[in-house]
Design a protein around this motif. Sequence first.
Motif, short mmCIF file in Angstrom:
data_model
loop_
_atom_site.label_atom_id
_atom_site.label_comp_id
_atom_site.label_asym_id
_atom_site.label_seq_id
_atom_site.Cartn_x
_atom_site.Cartn_y
_atom_site.Cartn_z
N UNK A 1 40.48 32.75 17.25
CA UNK A 1 40.64 32.85 18.70
C UNK A 1 41.95 33.42 19.15
N UNK A 2 42.88 33.68 18.20
CA UNK A 2 44.21 34.21 18.56
C UNK A 2 44.45 35.58 17.94
N UNK A 3 43.37 36.30 17.65
CA UNK A 3 43.52 37.58 16.95
C UNK A 3 44.33 38.59 17.74
N UNK A 4 44.27 38.51 19.08
CA UNK A 4 44.96 39.51 19.89
C UNK A 4 46.48 39.36 19.88
N UNK B 1 41.79 14.23 4.53
CA UNK B 1 40.95 13.32 5.32
C UNK B 1 40.15 14.07 6.37
N UNK B 2 40.78 15.05 7.02
CA UNK B 2 40.07 15.81 8.06
C UNK B 2 38.93 16.62 7.47
N UNK B 3 39.17 17.28 6.33
CA UNK B 3 38.14 18.10 5.71
C UNK B 3 36.95 17.26 5.25
N UNK B 4 37.22 16.05 4.78
CA UNK B 4 36.14 15.24 4.20
C UNK B 4 35.47 14.33 5.21
N UNK B 5 36.22 13.85 6.21
CA UNK B 5 35.66 12.84 7.10
C UNK B 5 35.76 13.21 8.59
N UNK B 6 36.60 14.19 8.93
CA UNK B 6 36.81 14.50 10.35
C UNK B 6 35.98 15.67 10.84
N UNK B 7 34.68 15.51 10.81
CA UNK B 7 33.78 16.61 11.21
C UNK B 7 34.00 17.04 12.66
N UNK B 8 34.34 16.10 13.53
CA UNK B 8 34.48 16.44 14.94
C UNK B 8 35.91 16.75 15.35
N UNK B 9 36.81 16.91 14.39
CA UNK B 9 38.21 17.17 14.71
C UNK B 9 38.42 18.60 15.17
N UNK B 10 39.52 18.83 15.84
CA UNK B 10 39.82 20.16 16.37
C UNK B 10 40.05 21.16 15.23
N UNK B 11 39.37 22.33 15.26
CA UNK B 11 39.60 23.35 14.22
C UNK B 11 41.05 23.83 14.20
N UNK B 12 41.67 23.90 15.37
CA UNK B 12 43.07 24.36 15.44
C UNK B 12 43.99 23.38 14.71
N UNK C 1 47.65 22.25 10.25
CA UNK C 1 47.98 21.39 9.11
C UNK C 1 47.97 22.17 7.81
N UNK C 2 47.03 23.12 7.68
CA UNK C 2 46.96 23.92 6.45
C UNK C 2 48.21 24.78 6.28
N UNK C 3 48.71 25.37 7.38
CA UNK C 3 49.93 26.16 7.29
C UNK C 3 51.15 25.28 7.01
N UNK C 4 51.20 24.11 7.65
CA UNK C 4 52.28 23.17 7.39
C UNK C 4 52.26 22.73 5.94
N UNK C 5 51.07 22.44 5.45
CA UNK C 5 50.83 21.97 4.08
C UNK C 5 51.38 22.94 3.03
N UNK C 6 51.28 24.25 3.32
CA UNK C 6 51.70 25.25 2.34
C UNK C 6 53.07 25.85 2.60
N UNK C 7 53.44 26.01 3.85
CA UNK C 7 54.64 26.78 4.17
C UNK C 7 55.88 25.95 4.48
N UNK C 8 55.69 24.73 4.99
CA UNK C 8 56.85 23.95 5.42
C UNK C 8 57.64 23.36 4.25
N UNK C 9 57.01 22.75 3.22
CA UNK C 9 57.83 22.20 2.12
C UNK C 9 58.75 23.21 1.45
N UNK C 10 58.28 24.44 1.10
CA UNK C 10 59.22 25.40 0.50
C UNK C 10 60.34 25.82 1.44
N UNK C 11 60.11 25.70 2.75
CA UNK C 11 61.14 26.06 3.73
C UNK C 11 62.16 24.95 3.91
N UNK C 12 61.68 23.71 4.01
CA UNK C 12 62.55 22.59 4.36
C UNK C 12 63.28 22.01 3.15
#
Length: 312
Positions: free
Chosen positions: A21-24, A263-274, A279-290
């Motif tokens: 939804x943010x391609x532009x 938890x969201x992937x396995x149990x949070x079917x109604x959670x916000x896709x955003x 969380x996925x970007x934080x999960x991969x990019x924040x630890x090597x930065x901080x």
Amino acid sequence: MSAVNGTKFKSAVFLLTGIPGQEDVENLWISLPLCLMYVISLLGNSVILLIIKRDPSLHEPMYIFLSMLGITDLGLLIATIPTILGIFLFNSREISFDACFAQLFFIQSLQCIESSVLLLMAFDRFVAIRDPLRYASILTLPRITNMGLVCVLRGVIVILPLPLLLKRFQYCRVNVLSHAFCLHMEVMTMACADITVNNIYGLFITVLTVGLDSLLIFFSYVMILKTVLSITSHQEFLRALNTCVSHLCAVLIFYTPEFSLTLIHRFGRGSSPLLQIVLAYVYLLVPPLINPIVYCVKSKHLHSRIIRVFVK
């Protein structure tokens, strides 16, 4: 069945997505901060590794474990750079099945290794505080090397079945992934087959690696706290706690998004896709930065060595 086979061979790629939804605005507002994060992360981890290698006074167990963490973080950056920057800079969304399976193997095995390294660092802090006189004799270089090899072997062995399990599937659905990289939890949902085995094995390795490691880290800090509370000197009490602050920050930065995303992937079917995407970007990019920033700020020894190098 023929339709399934036909679709499989017709679409032999996955389509990655930056932020749905943010391609532009992706190329303008997101690519520059991402590039800056990558540059800072690569430089920060590389500088720490270089300083530790060049300075004999830093060849201590704590800094050797920090080197392992830095190498793992660099590996994660290298595994994600091609697809993330490919999307945000060049709008290159296609990734072949084999490349996707290889990427998810490297990402998730390196995450498993990082979890193991954080456990070793907790053990390092426990020994340093509980038995400082025997610290150097317990954590010898050969023993640390063997620990590191076990971490790598565990990460490779437990994650290797994931791409092999995915490779046996046929993919006949719209193969559009919601992330800019491949993760097993999402890729398996693209398969036109029963994914029960993948679900069970994915949950099993999560419990065996991240779950077990975090539990052992928790117990390590319970023992550290018991030891610290027995110290009568207020100054020594604060100094002992201060040596754990950097590691505690690294643990929280790593495990919080890891558990949340699982938890969201396995149990949070109604959670916000955003929320999942962020969380996925934080999960991969924040630890090597901080991680390099936290350790440089909190470790006076390392901080002074870095300043000395750049002042020269």
